[in-house]
Design an enzyme around this catalytic site. Structure first.
Site, PDB file in Angstrom:
ATOM      1  N   ARG A   1      13.961  -4.062  -8.565  1.00 33.53           N
ATOM      2  CA  ARG A   1      12.520  -3.796  -8.545  1.00 33.53           C
ATOM      3  C   ARG A   1      11.919  -4.077  -9.916  1.00 33.53           C
ATOM      4  O   ARG A   1      12.518  -3.762 -10.938  1.00 33.53           O
ATOM      5  CB  ARG A   1      12.241  -2.333  -8.187  1.00 33.53           C
ATOM      6  CG  ARG A   1      12.578  -1.952  -6.758  1.00 33.53           C
ATOM      7  CD  ARG A   1      12.320  -0.469  -6.539  1.00 33.53           C
ATOM      8  NE  ARG A   1      12.582  -0.065  -5.167  1.00 33.53           N
ATOM      9  CZ  ARG A   1      11.684  -0.083  -4.196  1.00 33.53           C
ATOM     10  NH1 ARG A   1      10.452  -0.460  -4.465  1.00 33.53           N
ATOM     11  NH2 ARG A   1      12.002   0.291  -2.970  1.00 33.53           N
TER      12      ARG A   1
ATOM     13  N   PRO B   1       0.832  -1.206   0.000  1.00 35.51           N
ATOM     14  CA  PRO B   1       0.000   0.000   0.000  1.00 35.51           C
ATOM     15  C   PRO B   1       0.867   1.257   0.000  1.00 35.51           C
ATOM     16  O   PRO B   1       1.852   1.350   0.737  1.00 35.51           O
ATOM     17  CB  PRO B   1      -0.796  -0.132   1.305  1.00 35.51           C
ATOM     18  CG  PRO B   1      -0.803  -1.596   1.595  1.00 35.51           C
ATOM     19  CD  PRO B   1       0.512  -2.104   1.116  1.00 35.51           C
ATOM     20  N   GLU B   2       0.486   2.210  -0.844  1.00 36.33           N
ATOM     21  CA  GLU B   2       1.267   3.436  -0.991  1.00 36.33           C
ATOM     22  C   GLU B   2       0.424   4.629  -0.532  1.00 36.33           C
ATOM     23  O   GLU B   2      -0.608   4.452   0.122  1.00 36.33           O
ATOM     24  CB  GLU B   2       1.726   3.563  -2.448  1.00 36.33           C
ATOM     25  CG  GLU B   2       2.513   2.339  -2.924  1.00 36.33           C
ATOM     26  CD  GLU B   2       2.896   2.389  -4.391  1.00 36.33           C
ATOM     27  OE1 GLU B   2       3.179   3.489  -4.917  1.00 36.33           O
ATOM     28  OE2 GLU B   2       2.897   1.315  -5.046  1.00 36.33           O
TER      29      GLU B   2
ATOM     30  N   LYS C   1       3.700   6.197   3.908  1.00 39.62           N
ATOM     31  CA  LYS C   1       2.935   4.955   3.829  1.00 39.62           C
ATOM     32  C   LYS C   1       2.490   4.479   5.200  1.00 39.62           C
ATOM     33  O   LYS C   1       2.071   3.324   5.349  1.00 39.62           O
ATOM     34  CB  LYS C   1       3.784   3.861   3.167  1.00 39.62           C
ATOM     35  CG  LYS C   1       4.298   4.207   1.766  1.00 39.62           C
ATOM     36  CD  LYS C   1       5.190   3.093   1.262  1.00 39.62           C
ATOM     37  CE  LYS C   1       5.857   3.458  -0.052  1.00 39.62           C
ATOM     38  NZ  LYS C   1       6.765   2.388  -0.532  1.00 39.62           N
TER      39      LYS C   1
END
Length: 271
Positions: free
Chosen positions: A259, A2-3, A58
């Site tokens: 990433r 979650p950002e 966050k």
């Protein structure tokens, strides 16, 4: 993970339902999720009231009536659900906080945590975070100043929480796409026009995602039709092999400094 948009959506929903409602029950199913013995955690929270819910990057900070704070970081896969015992989600919970006949269920906290801290401890925990990107003080000029002197790939900069707070894998890719920039673009090579375009794209993507509840996989509570609405709005993230919505290209997935990265090689460029 979650950002900013997901956590801001949670902040709004939590604020609507939990303010000044006494905590009547505390269940700890995974002691590693908290920062003290379960009995001490339970005793400290029983009868406490949340007077303010804050989001920082966050994180969620629950401000308690006695000055202490509960610091929540969902990390990878963390989810919140608010409902009655009859509405209990069909998955394991790590912590549960009861507010009368409703319970706030904390799930998926394999790496996440819920820590009870003093004001000084919470401020220290947040101390190294960069500025908030949707703050009204975050002007194009201030954004450009954040990039000044920085080097390396654009995506690496966007997800660096000490430079700018709240962006993770998904929105870094979405912002780069909106700005028509490759995630691998070297920040030090960006001309002023591209930096301004990046700023406008950042504001647009984060604002729109926040307004429609981000990309969470389940609602916050029964009847919640907002949370997770951004799932179907991503232009590049998790769309490998699909056609680009802006032209004739195909979305590519690759890796950059460990990433995963999604982008369109046709309409995203170096500057």
């Amino acid at each position: 993970m979650p950002e900013l948009p997901e956590m801001e959506n949670y902040r709004k929903l939590l604020s609507q339902h939990l303010i000044n409602v006494p905590i009547t029950g505390v269940t700890v199913n995974r002691e590693k999720t908290i920062n003290m013995e379960a009995g001490d955690f339970r005793n400290a929270l029983l009868g406490a009231r949340i007077v303010f819910v804050e989001r920082r990057a966050k994180h969620i900070l629950f401000h308690l009536h006695d000055g202490r704070r509960l610091l929540l970081h969902l990390m990878l896969g963390g989810i919140l659900y608010y409902g009655t015992e009859e509405e209990r989600p069909e998955r394991s919970t790590q912590v549960e906080l009861a507010f009368g006949d409703h319970i706030l269920y904390f799930m998926g906290l394999r790496l996440g945590y819920l820590h009870l801290l003093s004001v000084k401890e919470s401020e220290a925990a947040m101390g190294k975070l960069g500025p908030e990107l949707l703050d009204r003080r975050m002007t194009a000029e201030r954004f450009a100043a954040l990039l000044k002197g920085r080097r390396g790939a654009l995506k690496s900069l966007l997800v660096n929480q000490q430079v700018m707070a709240g962006i993770g894998n998904c929105y870094a890719d979405e912002i780069a796409f909106e700005a028509r920039l490759l995630p691998s673009t070297l920040v030090q090579n960006l001309p002023p026009e591209a930096i301004n375009r990046l700023y406008e794209s950042m504001r647009k993507v984060l604002t729109e995602a926040t307004e429609i509840g981000g990309y969470m996989e389940m609602p916050f509570m029964a009847g919640d039709t907002v949370t997770g609405s951004y799932n179907d709005q991503c232009k590049v993230y998790d769309r490998e092999g699909e056609p680009c919505l802006r032209g004739g290209g195909t979305i590519v997935k690759t890796e950059l400094t460990g990433r995963k990265v999604f982008y369109c090689p046709d309409c995203q460029h170096e500057g």
